[in-house]
Design a protein around this motif. Structure first.
Motif, PDB file in Angstrom:
ATOM      1  N   SER A 118      -6.526   3.942   1.814  1.00 38.79           N
ATOM      2  CA  SER A 118      -6.258   2.507   1.849  1.00 38.79           C
ATOM      3  C   SER A 118      -4.789   2.234   1.555  1.00 38.79           C
ATOM      4  O   SER A 118      -4.048   3.088   1.076  1.00 38.79           O
ATOM      5  CB  SER A 118      -7.133   1.781   0.817  1.00 38.79           C
ATOM      6  OG  SER A 118      -6.742   2.133  -0.498  1.00 38.79           O
ATOM      7  N   VAL A 119      -4.368   0.995   1.812  1.00 38.17           N
ATOM      8  CA  VAL A 119      -2.972   0.624   1.651  1.00 38.17           C
ATOM      9  C   VAL A 119      -2.531   0.700   0.187  1.00 38.17           C
ATOM     10  O   VAL A 119      -1.359   0.945  -0.103  1.00 38.17           O
ATOM     11  CB  VAL A 119      -2.718  -0.784   2.229  1.00 38.17           C
ATOM     12  CG1 VAL A 119      -3.455  -1.842   1.410  1.00 38.17           C
ATOM     13  CG2 VAL A 119      -1.235  -1.094   2.304  1.00 38.17           C
ATOM     14  N   ARG A 136       2.825   8.797   4.330  1.00 38.18           N
ATOM     15  CA  ARG A 136       2.306   8.686   5.686  1.00 38.18           C
ATOM     16  C   ARG A 136       2.616   9.918   6.542  1.00 38.18           C
ATOM     17  O   ARG A 136       2.190  10.001   7.696  1.00 38.18           O
ATOM     18  CB  ARG A 136       2.839   7.422   6.367  1.00 38.18           C
ATOM     19  CG  ARG A 136       2.433   6.132   5.653  1.00 38.18           C
ATOM     20  CD  ARG A 136       2.564   4.926   6.549  1.00 38.18           C
ATOM     21  NE  ARG A 136       1.631   4.988   7.675  1.00 38.18           N
ATOM     22  CZ  ARG A 136       0.360   4.575   7.618  1.00 38.18           C
ATOM     23  NH1 ARG A 136      -0.128   4.089   6.500  1.00 38.18           N
ATOM     24  NH2 ARG A 136      -0.408   4.646   8.686  1.00 38.18           N
TER      25      ARG A 136
END
Length: 277
Positions: A162-163, A227
């Motif tokens: 999740s972010v 990321r």
């Protein structure tokens, strides 16, 4: 005191602080006093439910929350770094026989494990939230009941991928159980902060040891490239030889923020053994 009496006490002493003491609160120290009785009552109810006897409070402030804590435990030690606030707390809490006030750095007291307590309690100064959580993880205390910025509370409970998933999410998940109790708007504090605060109960599920002394820096390097695929992050952090270490241990094609906390721990322990971390 019953709940109605506690709320009356809070209103009376809030007027005293605002109208007579006229304290200048420091934004640099994130000083925001609890002014909603519901928050104090919720602290009290949670402390009653976990049946603790001794509490350590980080950040006495003017003693508003301290009063509510004292009704739920046998003894409270409360530390405040600001002398003017501690002086106000002395005046406000002068009749509390089971409260000991200390002028000093609460974080250092937690890190030294020098205060007898079953629970750490804090209306946490927002600039100390991450530091407090990490210090609690590394301590021996079984519980913490603390207010945090709502976004920090979301990070503590963030799901993998999740972010909000971060190194703090991983570190917390490995050592603590987290329960978000209730979120309060800025109006619950004086002066009003810019963000809402969430009351969180932290319960220890495992203890820190010297084995984990480099775990924070290990996670920090990988999450600085959250990321990227794990293989690229590992090369950046530890060089190409590090790829041999992870073979068969975890899929290095996964992006860093897709790894679960156990994957990070297994990687760290493997790196620790082979690279003398």
């Amino acid at each position: 005191m019953n709940e109605a009496e506690l709320c009356l006490w809070l209103r009376r002493n809030l007027k005293y602080v605002r109208n007579k003491l006229k304290l200048a609160l420091s934004k640099d120290l994130s000083q925001h006093l609890m002014v909603w009785c519901d928050l104090g009552i919720t602290f009290k109810k949670i402390l009653d439910s976990i049946r603790v006897k001794y509490a350590f409070e980080l950040g006495t402030g003017t003693g508003f929350l301290t009063k509510f804590i004292a009704t739920a435990v046998k003894h409270v030690v409360s530390a405040e770094i600001d002398p003017k606030l501690l002086y106000a707390a002395y005046k406000i809490l002068s009749d509390e026989y089971n409260v000991s006030l200390v002028l000093g750095d609460g974080i250092k007291l937690i890190e030294s494990d020098s205060v007898r307590a079953d629970v750490i309690v804090s209306n946490t100064p927002f600039h100390l939230t991450s530091q407090l959580i990490v210090s609690f993880i590394k301590s021996k205390y079984p519980y913490a009941l603390i207010t945090l910025q709502r976004e920090v509370a979301e990070r503590l409970t963030a799901s993998v991928g999740s972010v909000n998933y971060s190194r703090l999410s991983v570190l917390t998940n490995l050592f603590l159980e987290v329960k978000k109790v209730k979120t309060y708007p800025p109006q619950a504090f004086y002066p009003r902060p810019e963000v809402s605060a969430t009351l969180v109960l932290l319960k220890r599920k495992s203890y820190w040891s010297n084995t984990y002394e480099n775990l924070e820096s290990f996670l920090a390097c990988l999450f600085s490239q959250r990321r990227r695929k794990l293989r690229r992050a590992l090369i950046q952090c530890f060089g190409k030889d590090s790829l041999d270490i992870v073979k068969g241990l975890v899929n290095d094609e996964l992006r860093v923020f897709k790894l679960n906390p156990e994957d990070f721990l297994n990687l760290y322990l493997k790196f620790k053994d082979l690279m003398n971390m």
